[in-house]
Write an enzyme that holds these catalytic residues in place. Structure first.
Site, PDB file in Angstrom:
ATOM      1  N   PRO A   1       0.697  -1.427  -0.063  1.00 20.36           N
ATOM      2  CG  PRO A   1      -0.996  -1.601   1.506  1.00 20.36           C
ATOM      3  CD  PRO A   1       0.322  -1.992   0.950  1.00 20.36           C
TER       4      PRO A   1
ATOM      5  CD  GLU B   1      -0.733  -5.631  10.895  1.00 16.62           C
ATOM      6  OE1 GLU B   1      -0.551  -4.339  10.416  1.00 16.62           O
ATOM      7  OE2 GLU B   1      -1.954  -6.220  10.360  1.00 16.62           O
TER       8      GLU B   1
ATOM      9  NE  ARG C   1      -5.025  -5.158 -21.875  1.00 18.12           N
ATOM     10  CZ  ARG C   1      -5.455  -4.029 -22.703  1.00 18.12           C
ATOM     11  NH1 ARG C   1      -4.748  -2.941 -22.785  1.00 18.12           N
ATOM     12  NH2 ARG C   1      -6.285  -4.020 -23.881  1.00 18.12           N
TER      13      ARG C   1
ATOM     14  CG  ASP D   1      -6.881  -0.382 -24.281  1.00 15.71           C
ATOM     15  OD1 ASP D   1      -7.970  -0.303 -25.100  1.00 15.71           O
ATOM     16  OD2 ASP D   1      -6.041  -1.273 -24.032  1.00 15.71           O
TER      17      ASP D   1
END
Length: 260
Positions: free
Chosen positions: A89, A116, A154, A169
């Protein structure tokens, strides 16, 4: 390209790596995908890969020894050091531009954590990149790694049936993609824009570009700050901003009048 994933749950990747676009790319030999359970590199009889944090606190922290050992086992001393990516994160937010950057590499190694967090020495002395797919917390790094791998694979030559698909895209040119339509031309009274049925490629491209600008302005105006716009497109955006502001003001005045 070769991609190695260090994870405590390699079975999570079986469906993703064996199906759809990634599965076909793997069959064609465009990408080699490998999962490694770093628990196999634990240096204790119980095969533990985590421990309590020094200084106290809740939860468990991943130990450095198994992860260092697993990465070092993957990389031969005589080969260049690959990009080693920590999914966490705290990392840099993953974007299409980052996907393009990683797609230019020959080899990637992903580290998926749990608990954690990681021993800080993994960040400082092993990884080259830290990536996050958004400002929220998941149970582990496996799902984020799958997202990043899908976005990267991709883009590799030969993966998509139509090589131009990836470049049209959303985010590829810094803008959101224009609206798309297919048959039937009329559905429940909703018609396909006439310009798309005209066969006039120049007008169609102009319409798509303007629709892309409008959709970006309405949904992700922050992207326009980095977009490469012509002076005419900049004027178009400013005119739309003024029109939207005027409509918003008019709407508020109508609501106020109704309240009276």
């Amino acid at each position: 390209m070769r991609i190695d994933v260090l994870t405590l749950f390699p079975e999570m990747f079986e469906g993703v790596f064996g199906a759809s676009i990634i599965g076909k790319a793997r069959e064609k030999g465009i990408v080699e995908l490998n999962t490694v359970n770093f628990r196999d590199y634990a240096n204790n009889k119980h095969n533990t890969v985590d421990d309590y944090p020094y200084g106290g606190g809740s939860g468990m922290v991943l130990k450095p020894e198994p992860i260092f050992a697993a990465v070092e086992d993957l990389i031969r001393p005589d080969e260049p050091r690959p990009r080693i990516i920590l999914m966490c994160p705290q990392g840099e937010t993953f974007t299409q531009r980052k996907a393009e950057e990683l797609a230019a590499e020959r080899r990637l190694v992903f580290i998926c954590g749990h608990y954690e967090g990681y021993d800080e020495r993994i960040r400082e002395h092993l990884v080259t990149d830290e990536l996050s797919i958004g400002d929220y917390v998941l149970t582990g790094g496996e799902l984020p790694a799958m997202v990043v791998i899908d976005a990267v694979v991709r883009l590799l030559p030969g993966v998509l049936g139509n090589e131009s698909s990836a470049w049209a895209d959303s985010f590829q040119a810094g803008l959101l993609e224009y609206p798309q339509y297919t048959r039937p031309a009329s559905f429940r009274g909703w018609d396909v824009p006439e310009v798309l049925l005209s066969g006039h490629h120049g007008r169609i491209e102009e319409w798509r570009r303007r629709q892309s600008l409008l959709r970006t302005l309405r949904r992700r105006p922050d992207l326009l700050e980095q977009a490469d716009l012509t002076p005419e497109e900049q004027r178009f955006i400013e005119e739309e901003r003024r029109r939207m502001a005027s409509e918003s003001l008019s709407g508020r005045e109508t609501e106020r009048d109704r309240g009276q």
